[in-house]
Motif scaffolding. Structure first.
Motif, short mmCIF file in Angstrom:
data_model
loop_
_atom_site.label_atom_id
_atom_site.label_comp_id
_atom_site.label_asym_id
_atom_site.label_seq_id
_atom_site.Cartn_x
_atom_site.Cartn_y
_atom_site.Cartn_z
N ALA A 1 0.86 -1.18 0.00
CA ALA A 1 0.00 0.00 0.00
C ALA A 1 0.90 1.23 0.00
N ASP A 2 0.65 2.18 0.88
CA ASP A 2 1.50 3.36 0.91
C ASP A 2 2.83 3.09 1.59
N LEU B 1 9.64 0.36 3.19
CA LEU B 1 9.34 0.86 1.85
C LEU B 1 8.19 1.85 1.94
N GLU B 2 8.32 2.95 1.21
CA GLU B 2 7.26 3.95 1.19
C GLU B 2 7.03 4.39 -0.26
N VAL B 3 5.77 4.47 -0.66
CA VAL B 3 5.40 4.89 -2.01
C VAL B 3 4.86 6.32 -1.95
N GLY C 1 17.72 5.12 -0.70
CA GLY C 1 17.52 5.60 -2.05
C GLY C 1 16.08 5.53 -2.50
N ALA C 2 15.85 5.96 -3.76
CA ALA C 2 14.51 5.97 -4.35
C ALA C 2 14.59 5.55 -5.80
N ALA D 1 4.70 5.71 -9.68
CA ALA D 1 5.03 6.40 -8.45
C ALA D 1 6.52 6.26 -8.19
N VAL D 2 6.94 6.70 -7.01
CA VAL D 2 8.33 6.58 -6.59
C VAL D 2 8.38 5.76 -5.31
#
Length: 461
Positions: A293-294, A369-371, A346-347, A311-312
């Protein structure tokens, strides 16, 4: 045995073997020093080839084959020894230690056997443990080749079920120790249970799509990791290749896919090593991946799936000691390895029109992890310096993008549109410069490096 049991010869000489009378089954061993490539022939110099390979070799010889194997020739070794061993007088169990070649006869029930080999020499060393069957089968259970590395130890764990005839063909100091074991449940087509070192094969469900491999072990938390070698039918490593699954994090899932530019040729081969106890492998479809999810927190190895729009993905690692973390989606990767405290890793861009995107995570400790949407990525309108993997947006006038970095490091900057379609790539390796790429206002730039500490600079002219 009461008869002559040993012969010594030089390269190319033929030995006439005196088998015991009355006839009985014996073990024939050819002993050489080091890792010389030898060829063993039956019937003389122009006879039938029995073996070709490195180091010593052994063969179970029943009475009906002894006339065929009366004359033995060995090529490739200057000095070699041929010996006959009577299995009836071999050591009667699988708990023993020794130096050099030896025949071991185990006649008990099902046990787990821990094998260890220690080498203190600084020259070429080889260890090999082989299982022979009454039907003439020969299976190498453990082997190790070391060159110029003194004071080295290797170990294996094997499952013995019923009577076994084992031969240590070559080695320095070794031990074989048996212990009881609770047998794992029966295996199925997609679920495999085992003990210690072993190879398993799975039919690949769809060679055009990734899959999951779920791994569970019975190891104690303070022991060590279990190593998995992942290969296809022709021996090519999968994308992950060799994976160390830590026992600290319980059941874990691996992302299985071909290396970039390749296609998996099934079946999938998994070589398990380093396990001291029982383990479980289950092949699952990619749809079983945990939905991202997010934000998602985890530890060790896992597979997640992003089903949202482009997205990133931002990555963090939480550890205070040595650690490594690799997060990959398609051909993009974020890698971080540190010997001290770190957080930001990183991203990279994720998503697209192709549907759910699998994300593989392989780490030694905790991670996050984050979106975030593309609209909130950092913007720049002049030169920009940074380090590690990053995603930024160009808000200046049209120009041409180049990337600069330190000597000896490689950095790639990919220009993307809002659908994450690549519009151009600028790559540099030290002083080597590639052609600049066109950069329009509003374009995204995804920077990819080999590690979180690699520094770079984006220049637009």
């Amino acid at each position: 045995m009461g008869e002559r049991t040993e012969w010594t010869a030089r390269n190319g000489k033929t030995v006439e073997v005196d088998y015991p009378d009355p006839a009985r089954t014996v073990v024939l061993t050819v002993a050489v020093d080091g890792l010389e490539e030898i060829t063993v022939l039956a019937g003389g110099p122009d006879g039938t080839e029995l073996h070709r390979g490195k180091g010593a070799w052994s063969l179970l010889v029943p009475p009906d084959r002894q006339e065929e194997l009366r004359r033995i020739t060995v090529r490739g070794a200057y000095w070699w020894q041929l010996r006959l061993h009577d299995p009836a007088v071999a050591r009667p169990n699988a708990s023993t230690a020794g130096t050099g070649p030896q025949v071991l006869k185990y006649s008990g029930g099902t046990v787990v056997v821990d094998v260890e080999h220690h080498s203190s020499a600084d020259d070429v060393q080889l260890f090999r443990l082989v299982r022979h069957t009454a039907a003439g089968g020969r299976e190498v259970l453990a082997t190790s080749e070391r060159s110029g590395r003194p004071n080295r130890s290797d170990d294996w764990t094997l499952l013995l079920e019923g009577p076994q005839l084992l031969v240590v063909e070559q080695g320095e100091r070794w031990s074989v120790t048996a212990r009881p074991v609770d047998l794992p449940p029966p295996s199925t087509e997609t679920v495999r249970y085992g003990v210690g070192h072993r190879r398993e094969e799975f039919a690949w469900p769809d060679v055009a799509r990734p899959a999951l491999l779920e791994v569970g072990t019975s190891e104690e938390p303070d022991w060590r990791s279990v190593r998995l070698e992942l290969r296809d039918l022709i021996g090519r490593s999968l994308d992950q290749g060799s994976v160390h699954v830590s026992t600290h994090h319980g059941v874990q899932r691996l992302l299985l896919q071909a290396a970039p530019g390749q296609v998996v040729i099934g079946p999938l081969r998994v070589d398990v090593s380093g396990a001291r106890g029982t383990w479980r492998l289950e092949l699952l479809p990619i749809e079983e991946a945990r939905e991202l999810a997010d934000r998602a927190d985890g530890a060790g190895i896992d597979v997640l799936a992003w089903t949202g729009p482009p997205a990133v993905l931002r990555v963090w690692s939480f550890t205070e000691g040595w650690s490594h973390l690799t997060v990959r989606s398609g051909e993009r990767r974020i890698r971080a390895s540190r010997s001290g405290f770190q957080e930001w890793c990183g991203a990279m861009p994720i998503g697209g029109p192709a549907g759910p995107v699998p994300i593989g995570v392989n780490g030694t400790d905790r991670w996050r992890l984050e979106v975030v949407p593309l609209a909130v990525v950092p913007a720049f309108d002049r030169k920009l310096a940074g380090r590690g993997c990053e995603v930024v947006r160009w808000t200046g006038a049209p120009g041409r993008l180049t990337v600069e970095t330190e000597r000896g490091t490689r950095v790639t900057a990919t220009v993307l549109d809002e659908r994450l379609k690549a519009l151009g790539v600028a790559t540099t390796y030290g002083r080597r410069r590639h052609e600049p790429v066109e950069l329009l206002p509003g374009s995204l730039v995804a920077v990819e490096t080999g590690d979180v500490d690699q520094r770079w600079r984006l220049v637009v002219r």
